[in-house]
Scaffold this motif. Structure first.
Motif, short mmCIF file in Angstrom:
data_model
loop_
_atom_site.label_atom_id
_atom_site.label_comp_id
_atom_site.label_asym_id
_atom_site.label_seq_id
_atom_site.Cartn_x
_atom_site.Cartn_y
_atom_site.Cartn_z
N ASP A 247 0.82 -1.21 0.00
CA ASP A 247 0.00 0.00 0.00
C ASP A 247 0.85 1.27 0.00
O ASP A 247 0.37 2.34 -0.38
CB ASP A 247 -0.93 -0.01 1.23
N VAL A 248 2.12 1.17 0.42
CA VAL A 248 2.98 2.35 0.49
C VAL A 248 3.70 2.62 -0.83
O VAL A 248 4.45 3.60 -0.94
CB VAL A 248 4.02 2.22 1.63
N PHE A 249 3.50 1.78 -1.85
CA PHE A 249 4.14 2.00 -3.14
C PHE A 249 3.41 3.11 -3.90
O PHE A 249 2.21 3.32 -3.73
CB PHE A 249 4.16 0.71 -3.96
N ALA A 250 4.15 3.81 -4.76
CA ALA A 250 3.64 5.03 -5.39
C ALA A 250 2.90 4.78 -6.70
O ALA A 250 2.44 5.73 -7.33
CB ALA A 250 4.80 6.00 -5.63
N HIS A 251 2.80 3.54 -7.13
CA HIS A 251 2.10 3.21 -8.38
C HIS A 251 1.12 2.09 -8.08
O HIS A 251 1.47 1.11 -7.42
CB HIS A 251 3.12 2.77 -9.45
N LYS A 252 -0.10 2.22 -8.57
CA LYS A 252 -1.13 1.24 -8.24
C LYS A 252 -0.79 -0.15 -8.77
O LYS A 252 -1.23 -1.16 -8.21
CB LYS A 252 -2.49 1.69 -8.78
N ALA A 253 -0.02 -0.21 -9.85
CA ALA A 253 0.40 -1.52 -10.39
C ALA A 253 1.52 -2.13 -9.57
O ALA A 253 1.90 -3.28 -9.80
CB ALA A 253 0.82 -1.39 -11.85
N ILE A 254 2.08 -1.40 -8.64
CA ILE A 254 3.20 -1.80 -7.77
C ILE A 254 4.48 -2.00 -8.58
O ILE A 254 5.51 -1.41 -8.28
CB ILE A 254 2.88 -3.06 -6.94
N ALA A 255 4.44 -2.84 -9.61
CA ALA A 255 5.60 -3.07 -10.47
C ALA A 255 5.17 -2.89 -11.92
O ALA A 255 4.99 -3.87 -12.66
CB ALA A 255 6.17 -4.46 -10.24
N PRO A 256 5.03 -1.65 -12.39
CA PRO A 256 4.55 -1.42 -13.76
C PRO A 256 5.60 -1.78 -14.81
O PRO A 256 6.80 -1.70 -14.56
CB PRO A 256 4.25 0.08 -13.78
N LEU A 257 5.12 -2.14 -15.98
CA LEU A 257 5.98 -2.44 -17.13
C LEU A 257 6.01 -1.25 -18.08
O LEU A 257 4.97 -0.65 -18.36
CB LEU A 257 5.46 -3.67 -17.87
#
Length: 466
Positions: free
Chosen positions: A81-91
């Motif tokens: 939840d603390v990551f800055a992108h909703k995909a967490i690991a975007p491509l």
């Protein structure tokens, strides 16, 4: 789930004990006694899951009954939840079938956040359950330290001591570690290199008497199994995003300590179709020299524009060697004892079997800068130097252009402005808003000689209950 040592002489442990132990008593690293295996049908059914839900599917077999399902799910939700992108690991796409998996959207802008945000929560949960306190000791070549401190700074049951090589990490990396307030946080700058720091950590785990028997040491480096476990997940996530498991994937991994790419190897063994893993290194290329020529030999460590990979002794490589030798701990122990004395090779058939999956490439600073500049010119996309090494190695080693090639983007370019400048680019990568005042924050760290006794004496005097 039980865990065994790569050197075969330590007792098997459960998840809780492995989490708190770090190195095995025989000097080896813990690995699962057996791996879970997922069918293609099961992996296919995970399409559309959130990152935390996918993480639960992949990781819970390793945790088993040590933590109730509901508690582990909550930990995972809080972690990501603390990551800055909703995909967490975007491509991000660079070219036809060429991608960067952005693993730097966590709070410290490096892939280490995926594991260390979780590890802090796991440690605090288990220590509270046991009514114990632990002292975390870790070594960093740049990114592990800040991610470990961020992940553990709110923990009530730990003190954390992080060793980094003095004046051999970037200024941003250093400030990320040394500006975090907290009475339980201690940064030590060692007048040596990363391998010196790592040797001190391993020696301290091997003999903990300097802590007076009052507290246990816990590991945050990638020798800790939980670190590897958490990194397996994003291989599954990337594959599912690009049509897996119905098509195979190839991954290029910037790596110094071999932990991140070993997670990809495990993902394949757990059922994920992966056709190629590229070991991407800088001039400190012991892994490349072994994988390309079956010669494991330590050279003098060199300082490069990619400091997180300025490592000569790749601790996690022992875990792969264990598998390459049929999980024969005695054989691994003998090989590593010989490697400490000089160059070693393994049986040719073992090496050739590994080459069916692994390729490797060493990239110098000049080529790293050329790659940063080329990708920016072609895509207006900025790579940090470590990811640039991964991209160059991917392009050099790629076997099949029809297979998606995914380079792991291991750090935000703002952490390495000197490398961006050296690439001849006028653009300056900016820190995200939550770090905008980083250079104004007060630093706290202690510079010590490259001496194990000096470091251990400092730790014994400064942990909370000393």
């Amino acid at each position: 789930m039980r865990y065994i040592s790569t050197r075969g002489e330590a007792p098997a442990l459960g998840f809780e004990d492995v989490l708190l132990t770090g190195l095995a008593t025989d000097g080896g690293l813990y690995v699962p006694e057996s791996l879970p295996h997922f069918s293609l049908e099961e992996i296919r059914s995970w399409r559309g899951l959130s990152y935390s839900e996918l993480a639960f599917k992949v990781m819970y077999p390793f945790v088993d009954d040590a933590i109730p399902e509901v508690d582990f799910r909550q930990m995972l939700e809080e972690t990501y939840d603390v990551f800055a992108h909703k995909a967490i690991a975007p491509l991000v796409q660079l070219d036809v079938n060429e991608w960067v998996l952005e693993l730097f959207r966590g709070p410290t802008l490096a892939f280490k956040d995926f594991a260390l945000q979780l590890l802090g929560r796991l440690l605090d949960y288990v220590l509270e359950k046991r009514g114990e306190h632990a002292v975390i000791m870790g070594a960093t070549s740049g990114d592990t330290g800040s991610a470990a401190i961020e992940g553990c700074r709110r923990c009530e049951h730990v003190d954390i001591f992080i060793l980094h090589p003095h004046e051999r990490v970037s200024e941003v990396q250093r400030r990320q570690m040394t500006t975090v307030p907290g009475d339980n946080i201690h940064n030590i700058a060692v007048k040596g290199n990363f391998d010196d720091c790592q040797r001190m950590v391993k020696a301290s785990f091997g003999d903990q008497s300097f802590m007076g028997g009052k507290v246990r040491l816990a590991a945050v480096n990638s020798i800790n199994w939980a670190r590897i476990m958490a990194q397996i997940v994003y291989y599954f996530q990337a594959s599912l995003s690009l049509g897996g498991p119905d098509r195979s994937m190839a991954f290029s991994v910037p790596t110094g300590n071999f932990g991140d790419i070993f997670a990809g190897y495990l993902a394949k063994k757990m059922g994920l179709p992966i056709s190629q893993l590229v070991i991407a290194t800088n001039r400190n290329d012991i892994l490349h020299r072994f994988m390309s020529g079956n010669r494991y030999e330590q050279h003098q460590l060199e300082h490069t524009l990619s400091p997180s990979m300025d490592i000569m002794v790749s601790s996690n490589f022992e875990r792969l060697l264990f598998d390459m030798h049929g999980r024969d701990g005695a054989a691994v122990k003998l090989l590593l004892e010989n490697a400490a004395k000089g160059p070693v090779s393994i049986e040719d058939y073992r090496w050739r079997h590994a080459r069916k999956l692994f390729d490797s490439e060493s990239v110098d600073d000049k080529t790293t800068c050329e790659t940063i500049r080329q990708v920016y010119d072609d895509n207006e996309y900025l790579l940090d130097p470590h990811t640039a090494i991964g991209v160059r190695a991917a392009r050099t080693c790629r076997r099949d252009s029809s297979v998606p090639m995914i380079t792991l983007g291991t750090a935000h370019p703002a952490k390495f402005p000197d490398a961006i400048a050296a690439a001849g680019l006028s653009v300056r990568p900016e820190l995200p808003p939550h770090m905008a005042d980083l250079f104004e924050r007060e630093e706290r760290y202690t510079v010590l000689e490259n001496n194990l006794t000096a470091v251990q004496d400092f730790m014994a005097k400064h942990w909370k209950y000393a």
